[in-house]
Design a protein around this motif. Structure first.
Motif, short mmCIF file in Angstrom:
data_model
loop_
_atom_site.label_atom_id
_atom_site.label_comp_id
_atom_site.label_asym_id
_atom_site.label_seq_id
_atom_site.Cartn_x
_atom_site.Cartn_y
_atom_site.Cartn_z
N VAL A 70 0.84 -1.20 0.00
CA VAL A 70 0.00 0.00 0.00
C VAL A 70 0.87 1.26 0.00
O VAL A 70 0.58 2.23 -0.71
CB VAL A 70 -0.97 -0.01 1.21
N ALA A 71 1.95 1.25 0.77
CA ALA A 71 2.86 2.40 0.79
C ALA A 71 3.47 2.63 -0.59
O ALA A 71 3.54 3.77 -1.07
CB ALA A 71 3.95 2.19 1.83
N TRP A 72 3.91 1.55 -1.24
CA TRP A 72 4.47 1.67 -2.58
C TRP A 72 3.44 2.22 -3.55
O TRP A 72 3.75 3.08 -4.38
CB TRP A 72 4.98 0.30 -3.04
N LEU A 73 2.20 1.74 -3.46
CA LEU A 73 1.13 2.22 -4.33
C LEU A 73 0.88 3.71 -4.12
O LEU A 73 0.70 4.46 -5.09
CB LEU A 73 -0.15 1.41 -4.07
N LEU A 74 0.89 4.17 -2.88
CA LEU A 74 0.70 5.59 -2.61
C LEU A 74 1.83 6.43 -3.17
O LEU A 74 1.60 7.52 -3.70
CB LEU A 74 0.56 5.83 -1.10
N PHE A 75 3.06 5.94 -3.07
CA PHE A 75 4.19 6.66 -3.67
C PHE A 75 4.00 6.80 -5.18
O PHE A 75 4.24 7.86 -5.76
CB PHE A 75 5.52 5.95 -3.38
N MET A 76 3.58 5.74 -5.84
CA MET A 76 3.41 5.77 -7.29
C MET A 76 2.28 6.70 -7.69
O MET A 76 2.36 7.40 -8.69
CB MET A 76 3.14 4.36 -7.84
N ILE A 77 1.21 6.73 -6.91
CA ILE A 77 0.09 7.62 -7.21
C ILE A 77 0.53 9.07 -7.08
O ILE A 77 0.21 9.91 -7.94
CB ILE A 77 -1.11 7.32 -6.29
N THR A 78 1.27 9.40 -6.01
CA THR A 78 1.71 10.79 -5.85
C THR A 78 2.67 11.19 -6.95
O THR A 78 2.64 12.34 -7.41
CB THR A 78 2.38 11.00 -4.48
N ARG A 79 3.51 10.28 -7.43
CA ARG A 79 4.41 10.62 -8.53
C ARG A 79 3.63 10.88 -9.81
O ARG A 79 3.95 11.80 -10.56
CB ARG A 79 5.41 9.49 -8.77
N GLU A 82 1.92 14.25 -9.50
CA GLU A 82 2.91 15.33 -9.59
C GLU A 82 3.36 15.55 -11.03
O GLU A 82 3.57 16.68 -11.45
CB GLU A 82 4.11 15.01 -8.71
N ARG A 83 3.48 14.48 -11.79
CA ARG A 83 3.89 14.62 -13.20
C ARG A 83 2.82 15.31 -14.03
O ARG A 83 3.13 16.00 -14.98
CB ARG A 83 4.18 13.26 -13.80
N ARG A 84 1.58 15.14 -13.68
CA ARG A 84 0.50 15.78 -14.43
C ARG A 84 0.23 17.19 -13.93
O ARG A 84 -0.54 17.91 -14.52
CB ARG A 84 -0.78 14.97 -14.32
N GLY A 85 0.86 17.58 -12.84
CA GLY A 85 0.64 18.89 -12.24
C GLY A 85 1.29 20.01 -13.03
O GLY A 85 1.68 19.87 -14.19
N VAL A 86 1.45 21.13 -12.38
CA VAL A 86 1.95 22.35 -13.00
C VAL A 86 3.46 22.30 -13.21
O VAL A 86 4.02 23.14 -13.86
CB VAL A 86 1.54 23.56 -12.13
N GLY A 87 4.13 21.37 -12.67
CA GLY A 87 5.57 21.29 -12.83
C GLY A 87 6.23 20.98 -11.51
O GLY A 87 5.63 20.40 -10.61
N THR A 88 7.45 21.42 -11.36
CA THR A 88 8.18 21.15 -10.14
C THR A 88 7.72 22.07 -9.03
O THR A 88 7.00 23.04 -9.26
CB THR A 88 9.69 21.34 -10.36
#
Length: 151
Positions: A70-79, A82-88
């Protein structure tokens, strides 16, 4: 105890296959097979097999693996978000600072009127082109730039 016996049998069988391969004059392949066949008995002698068998049959260990998943899945979701967001993060902070300040943008010729109001530039009166310039010396574009900046 059963796991140790199985690992020993696998190692013995692998060494037998390595001996047959060496008899056929394929020494490189025989050496490789012998190396692979010694791994299970090495794991038994170091205690890794006993440790793994103790882990495999405890529900709390499997619950721990589930939590790690579950922790790994949450990390992948946040990545992915973040990639689809406004940038860095730096770009987002710079954009927030620019939105909060009412200063003139570096490339703007007219100050902005507010956060959402579009900048209105005054229109210069159109003048007829001067015919006094020699051919090849058209400075009308330079004059327009200078007038735009108020020079």
């Amino acid at each position: 105890m059963l796991a140790e016996t199985i690992c020993s049998a696998v190692s013995a069988a692998g060494l037998g296959i390595a001996a047959v391969t060496a008899y056929r004059k394929r020494f490189l392949a025989a050496t490789r097979i012998a190396a692979y066949s010694l791994v299970p008995i090495g794991l038994v002698l170091t205690g890794v097999v006993e440790w793994v068998s103790n882990i495999a049959f405890k529900p709390s260990v499997w619950l721990g693996f589930g939590v790690l998943g579950v922790a790994w899945l949450l990390f992948m979701i946040t990545r992915a978000v973040e990639r689809r967001g406004v940038g860095t993060r730096k770009e987002r902070r710079a954009a927030a600072r620019a939105a909060q300040s009412d200063a003139v943008a570096p490339a703007a010729s007219v100050p902005s009127l507010g956060a959402g109001a579009p900048a209105v530039q005054p229109r210069a009166k159109a003048k007829p082109k001067q015919q006094t310039a020699a051919p090849g010396e058209d400075f009308s574009d330079i004059e327009a730039i200078l007038k735009k900046h108020g020079i």
